[in-house]
Each structure stands twice: as C-alpha cells, then as structure tokens.
Write a protein that holds these residues in place. Structure first.
Motif, PDB file in Angstrom:
ATOM      1  N   SER A 331      16.163 -16.304  16.299  1.00 30.39           N
ATOM      2  CA  SER A 331      15.415 -16.470  17.365  1.00 30.39           C
ATOM      3  C   SER A 331      16.427 -15.994  18.422  1.00 30.39           C
ATOM      4  O   SER A 331      16.816 -16.988  19.507  1.00 30.39           O
ATOM      5  CB  SER A 331      13.948 -17.125  18.593  1.00 30.39           C
ATOM      6  OG  SER A 331      13.257 -16.242  16.975  1.00 30.39           O
ATOM      7  N   ARG A 332      16.625 -14.836  19.510  1.00 29.66           N
ATOM      8  CA  ARG A 332      18.148 -14.253  20.202  1.00 29.66           C
ATOM      9  C   ARG A 332      17.299 -14.621  21.183  1.00 29.66           C
ATOM     10  O   ARG A 332      17.918 -14.694  22.606  1.00 29.66           O
ATOM     11  CB  ARG A 332      18.714 -12.972  19.718  1.00 29.66           C
ATOM     12  CG  ARG A 332      19.488 -13.390  18.440  1.00 29.66           C
ATOM     13  CD  ARG A 332      20.063 -12.510  18.010  1.00 29.66           C
ATOM     14  NE  ARG A 332      19.271 -11.351  17.408  1.00 29.66           N
ATOM     15  CZ  ARG A 332      19.162 -10.669  16.037  1.00 29.66           C
ATOM     16  NH1 ARG A 332      20.886 -10.286  16.399  1.00 29.66           N
ATOM     17  NH2 ARG A 332      18.162  -9.961  15.828  1.00 29.66           N
ATOM     18  N   THR A 333      15.837 -13.915  21.583  1.00 32.34           N
ATOM     19  CA  THR A 333      15.562 -14.371  22.858  1.00 32.34           C
ATOM     20  C   THR A 333      14.361 -15.059  23.015  1.00 32.34           C
ATOM     21  O   THR A 333      14.221 -16.134  21.802  1.00 32.34           O
ATOM     22  CB  THR A 333      14.746 -13.117  23.802  1.00 32.34           C
ATOM     23  OG1 THR A 333      13.699 -12.788  22.511  1.00 32.34           O
ATOM     24  CG2 THR A 333      15.973 -12.042  23.344  1.00 32.34           C
ATOM     25  N   GLY A 334      13.558 -16.123  24.102  1.00 27.08           N
ATOM     26  CA  GLY A 334      12.328 -16.722  24.307  1.00 27.08           C
ATOM     27  C   GLY A 334      11.541 -15.909  23.493  1.00 27.08           C
ATOM     28  O   GLY A 334      10.731 -16.204  22.963  1.00 27.08           O
ATOM     29  N   GLN A 458      23.759 -17.045  29.508  1.00 26.06           N
ATOM     30  CA  GLN A 458      22.951 -16.504  28.472  1.00 26.06           C
ATOM     31  C   GLN A 458      21.986 -15.688  29.792  1.00 26.06           C
ATOM     32  O   GLN A 458      21.141 -15.565  30.132  1.00 26.06           O
ATOM     33  CB  GLN A 458      22.218 -17.734  27.873  1.00 26.06           C
ATOM     34  CG  GLN A 458      20.781 -17.195  26.568  1.00 26.06           C
ATOM     35  CD  GLN A 458      20.355 -18.214  27.122  1.00 26.06           C
ATOM     36  OE1 GLN A 458      20.563 -18.960  26.818  1.00 26.06           O
ATOM     37  NE2 GLN A 458      19.110 -17.404  25.947  1.00 26.06           N
ATOM     38  N   THR A 459      21.527 -14.346  28.551  1.00 23.24           N
ATOM     39  CA  THR A 459      20.990 -13.440  29.888  1.00 23.24           C
ATOM     40  C   THR A 459      20.087 -13.127  28.547  1.00 23.24           C
ATOM     41  O   THR A 459      20.050 -12.683  27.566  1.00 23.24           O
ATOM     42  CB  THR A 459      21.360 -12.160  30.510  1.00 23.24           C
ATOM     43  OG1 THR A 459      22.363 -11.197  29.150  1.00 23.24           O
ATOM     44  CG2 THR A 459      22.181 -12.797  31.180  1.00 23.24           C
ATOM     45  N   PRO A 460      18.587 -12.808  29.078  1.00 24.51           N
ATOM     46  CA  PRO A 460      17.260 -12.159  27.429  1.00 24.51           C
ATOM     47  C   PRO A 460      17.915 -11.257  27.681  1.00 24.51           C
ATOM     48  O   PRO A 460      18.244  -9.814  28.406  1.00 24.51           O
ATOM     49  CB  PRO A 460      15.787 -12.712  28.515  1.00 24.51           C
ATOM     50  CG  PRO A 460      16.638 -12.567  30.354  1.00 24.51           C
ATOM     51  CD  PRO A 460      18.097 -13.552  30.557  1.00 24.51           C
ATOM     52  N   SER A 461      17.804 -10.631  26.167  1.00 29.54           N
ATOM     53  CA  SER A 461      18.332  -9.666  25.258  1.00 29.54           C
ATOM     54  C   SER A 461      16.951  -9.322  25.320  1.00 29.54           C
ATOM     55  O   SER A 461      15.462  -9.902  24.889  1.00 29.54           O
ATOM     56  CB  SER A 461      18.971  -9.916  24.153  1.00 29.54           C
ATOM     57  OG  SER A 461      18.438 -11.104  23.529  1.00 29.54           O
ATOM     58  N   LYS A 462      16.968  -7.895  25.309  1.00 28.64           N
ATOM     59  CA  LYS A 462      15.750  -6.642  24.789  1.00 28.64           C
ATOM     60  C   LYS A 462      15.258  -7.569  22.767  1.00 28.64           C
ATOM     61  O   LYS A 462      16.323  -7.806  22.326  1.00 28.64           O
ATOM     62  CB  LYS A 462      16.101  -5.653  24.794  1.00 28.64           C
ATOM     63  CG  LYS A 462      15.779  -5.017  26.254  1.00 28.64           C
ATOM     64  CD  LYS A 462      16.183  -3.932  26.240  1.00 28.64           C
ATOM     65  CE  LYS A 462      15.868  -3.086  27.658  1.00 28.64           C
ATOM     66  NZ  LYS A 462      16.363  -1.535  27.307  1.00 28.64           N
ATOM     67  N   THR A 463      13.959  -6.873  22.942  1.00 28.57           N
ATOM     68  CA  THR A 463      13.916  -8.302  21.184  1.00 28.57           C
ATOM     69  C   THR A 463      13.808  -6.653  20.249  1.00 28.57           C
ATOM     70  O   THR A 463      13.793  -5.931  20.858  1.00 28.57           O
ATOM     71  CB  THR A 463      12.058  -7.691  21.201  1.00 28.57           C
ATOM     72  OG1 THR A 463      11.610  -9.506  22.061  1.00 28.57           O
ATOM     73  CG2 THR A 463      10.917  -8.423  19.743  1.00 28.57           C
TER      74      THR A 463
END
Length: 479
Positions: A331-334, A458-463
């Motif tokens: 998983s690349r984002t929270g 790290q910055t949150p990326s779009k799902t």
C-alpha cells in the motif's frame, strides 16, 4: 412625434413665413413635451414594477416563483435607476428570513431531529457489525481459491452494502445538491424552502448591483450543521481524543497520520470510540516495518528473538498493554493501507476492537520500490490508560544526557545524526534548528538536510484505481 403633410407647393408660396414658423414651433413643443411625458411614464412603470415585485417577495409563496422571476426580469429591462427605497425594503424582507433559518438550525432546534435520525444509524450498524464479527461467515484466513476464500469474497460484498447503508445514515450531507445542503432537510422540508427563498432574494440583490449583508453561504451553512451533528453523535471522550491526536500528528509521517484518521473515522461511524495516538506504539510499529524491510520478510513473528511478537516489541518501547497488530505490504498511502485491512476479515475485526484505546501506525519504504515492494505498514493497538506517559525509555535517557552535557552543539549534532539514522524526520529537523541557534555556521547542518532519508520526505499520494494489496496483509491478536 407629429408628422405634417402639406398638400402642395402652392400652399407654401401663399402662406406667410411667420405662420409656418409658428406652426412648426407648436409642433416641436408638442413633440418634446410628449417625449418628456413618455420618460415620466417609463419611470413610473419601473417604480410600479418594483413595488409589485416587493409585494410578491413579502408573500414568498413557492407557487409564485415564476411570477417573481418575470417581474424581476421586467424591472431590470426598464430604463432608470433602482430606487434606494427598493433596496432598503428588500433588506427588510431578507433580515427575518435569515434569522428564521438560523433559529431553525441551531443546536437546540436540531437536537430532537438528529436524535430521531440517530435511531436509523443505530439500526443500520447492527447487521453490519454482526456480519463483520461472524467468524464462520467472514473467515480468516481466507486464501484465494479455497472455500474460505470464496466465502470471504461473497461475505465482503454483503458487508460493503451494509457499511454503505451505515455511511448513508452517518453522513447527513448530500454531495449531489448544488447547495451542498444536508440530507437532514429531508426530515424537515421547510428548511430547504427557506434556503431557496433566501438564495432567491440574494439573487435579486446581486441583480441590482448590491451585495447581501450579512452574506449567506450554503456551504458554510452546511458546515455549521455538520459541527452540530458530530457534536451530538460523537461522545465527548472521542472528541477529546481527536483533538489530542491533532497535537501528536506532527510526530508522524503524513501517510501514518492519514491511516490513523481513516481508522478513527471508520470506528466512529460504526459506533466505536476513537483511539488515541501513542508514540510508543508508533515507534514499535515503525521498528517492525523497518525490520521486515531490512531483513526481507513479511510476518508478525520476527526472526530476531527479542522482537519475537508485537507484545515484546511494544514492551521495548515501555508499553505493556499491546492488544493487536495488523501488517500490510504494497500500500502506497495510509488510505490504501486502511482499505487493504478493511477488505480482510481479521484486520477488519481488529480495527473495530471494542476495547482498543491506543493506536500506533508505522510505515517503512525503500527508494525505487516497484510493484509495491518496499511499502510496509504496521498498525498496533493498545489497552492502557488513556493519555498515559508516552515517553520511551531511550528518549528519557537522551533528555537527561542533553541536560547534563556541557557542549550543547555537540549533543544536538549527535541527536540529529541519530534521528537521521532512525528515519525520524521531525526530530531531525528539531535538532538541526537547535544546532542553527548555537552554531549557525556548522557545515553539518546543510549536509544532514541534504541527506535526509527519503521516507522523511514522504507525502501522501492519491489513491489510484488499483485494488489494494489485501492478499498481502496479515493480522494478529493477543491471545
């Protein structure tokens, strides 16, 4: 305008010039007088239309909306300026409309209505929770291609529908409405009519070049109702927990904080209390994610003896009440990590644990990760006293060391290097700021900032539309 027709040139030759001039003068007088009277008539017509429009607005009957619109368009098409008295009268009509709407949507007025709607929410939760916690219908493990996997897939679809029904009751705001009005107006239709009436009057103000004062923004109006809704449906302890979490999110990577928020939003919607961030559990979760990455394994049980299980890993951080653990790969984002756990029965039940009090989420990634490899997540829950002492032993030791040190710049530099090694971006930046105050010309400051670990940036990326890697997730509960 008057047109004169003369029968012949003979008549002009025989008529005295003075008489002709007199006739033309009289004709001109009547022409200009007629034009003046025409202007006065047009002005009176506009005033009449303004008064007629105000009469319709004061009644504000829904069936007369077309007539009001036609009158306003007619008024704007006439020559002349809008009378100040018209604008003043329109303000007088608008003020009680705004007060009526505000009074009908304050907390006192909405509480009985929201409590009635809450019954629908509670009723929707019951079948969803019953199926989620039915281990026979929603089995774990659920390997693809096995009977358990097939059953799990079928049950997950049913759960999705049940949770969607809960969400419909939980979120009383319509995303389709142009005015972004809450669906609460379905229970009280007059609210929608009052909003429409107010917006219509505001449109009339804008049509004559005026700005309504005070302004009415439907989106802000909906936000005010949302605050009242959440204050009534979320208990005070959970609201306190959410505020408490806001003070600790600065210590988390953006994706970790995102995952905590997603988990708490879901818990609250399903009637569970919010869980608070515990930095000791964050440290334990991060350490496990990093160890899995560095030692190239994916499991709850560590090959390192002292880190054998999640309870041991939490105890190393001075936390003795670890209650459960989820792990995920790819998983690349929270939000993606949360989604992967939501679609896996064991993780799903773990996130909705009734007695959970604390949460820690830890992410570990590696530069150049492909196809999800290197994106590792660990979520740890705890059952200790709320708002407890969160200071890991190593931090207490370092604080004492800092207080006793004579060379503060040397200590700050060492702590900055340690924070870099442990991939603690916030702590790294804090020590660099201390070092800048003591020794701003120290060349190590620039070097450490330039060599900050990728995970700290790290910055949150779009799902994306890609399905979360649910098959690569694991769950573990305390026996």
């Amino acid at each position: 305008m008057i047109a004169l027709a003369f029968p012949s040139r003979w008549w002009l030759r025989r008529t005295p010039r003075g008489l002709i001039a007199g006739v033309l003068a009289v004709a001109g007088f009547f022409t200009f007088a007629g034009m003046a009277r025409g202007g006065e008539a047009a002005a009176r017509d506009r005033a009449k239309v303004e008064d007629e429009y105000l009469g319709f607005v004061r009644r504000m009957k829904p069936a007369e909306k077309k007539e009001r619109g036609d009158l306003l368009n007619e008024m704007l098409g006439l020559s002349g300026e809008t009378r100040p008295s018209f604008k003043f009268s329109l303000k007088g009509v608008r003020k009680p409309m705004l007060e009526r709407l505000r009074k009908a949507t304050d907390e006192k007025a909405l509480t009985p209505l929201i409590r009635e709607m809450e019954k629908d929410l509670v009723a929707a939760r019951e079948p969803a929770l019953a199926l989620i916690f039915d281990e026979a219908a929603y089995p774990y493990p659920h390997d693809p291609g096995t009977p358990a996997g097939t059953l799990h897939e079928e049950t997950q679809k049913k759960i999705n529908d049940l949770v969607a029904a809960v969400r419909l009751c939980w979120d009383p705001f319509s995303k389709k409405s142009d005015a972004a009005l809450p669906r609460i107006v379905e229970k009280k239709p007059e609210l929608k009519q009052w909003v429409d009436d107010l917006l219509e009057v505001d449109g009339a103000f804008q049509a004559v070049g005026e700005t309504p004062d005070p302004p009415f923004d439907p989106a802000l109006f909906a936000d005010d109702i949302r605050v009242i809704w959440r204050n009534l449906l979320i208990d005070a302890p959970s609201r306190d927990t959410l505020k408490y979490n806001e003070t600790l999110e600065k210590h988390l990577y953006p994706g970790e904080a995102e995952c905590v928020r997603a988990t708490n939003d879901y818990r609250l919607m399903m009637g569970r209390p919010a869980v608070e961030i515990d930095l000791r559990l964050v440290a334990a979760a991060r350490n496990h994610s990093r160890e899995m990455r560095d030692l190239n394994y994916f499991a709850h049980e560590s090959p390192v003896e002292e880190n054998r299980n999640f309870a041991n890993r939490a105890r190393h951080q001075n936390f003795a009440g670890a209650a459960g653990e989820n792990i995920a790969l790819g998983s690349r984002t929270g939000n993606e990590a949360f989604a992967s756990w939501y679609t896996s029965s064991g993780h799903h039940r773990n996130m909705l644990g009734k007695n959970h009090v604390q949460i820690g989420v830890g992410y570990a990634g590696s530069p150049g990760a492909r196809m999800g490899a290197g994106h590792l997540w660990t979520m740890v829950f705890g059952r200790a006293a709320a708002h407890g002492d969160q200071e890991p032993p190593v931090i207490a030791y370092l604080k004492e060391w800092l207080m006793a040190a004579e060379n503060k710049a040397d200590v700050a530099l060492k702590l900055a290097r340690l924070a870099q090694k442990l991939e603690l971006p916030w702590h790294l930046e804090q020590q660099l700021k201390v070092l800048e105050q003591i020794d701003p010309s120290n060349p190590e400051i620039k070097k450490l900032r330039a060599a900050a670990p990728p995970a700290s940036k790290q910055t949150p990326s779009k799902t994306t539309g890609q399905k979360p890697a649910g098959a690569g997730a694991g769950t573990k509960k305390k026996p």
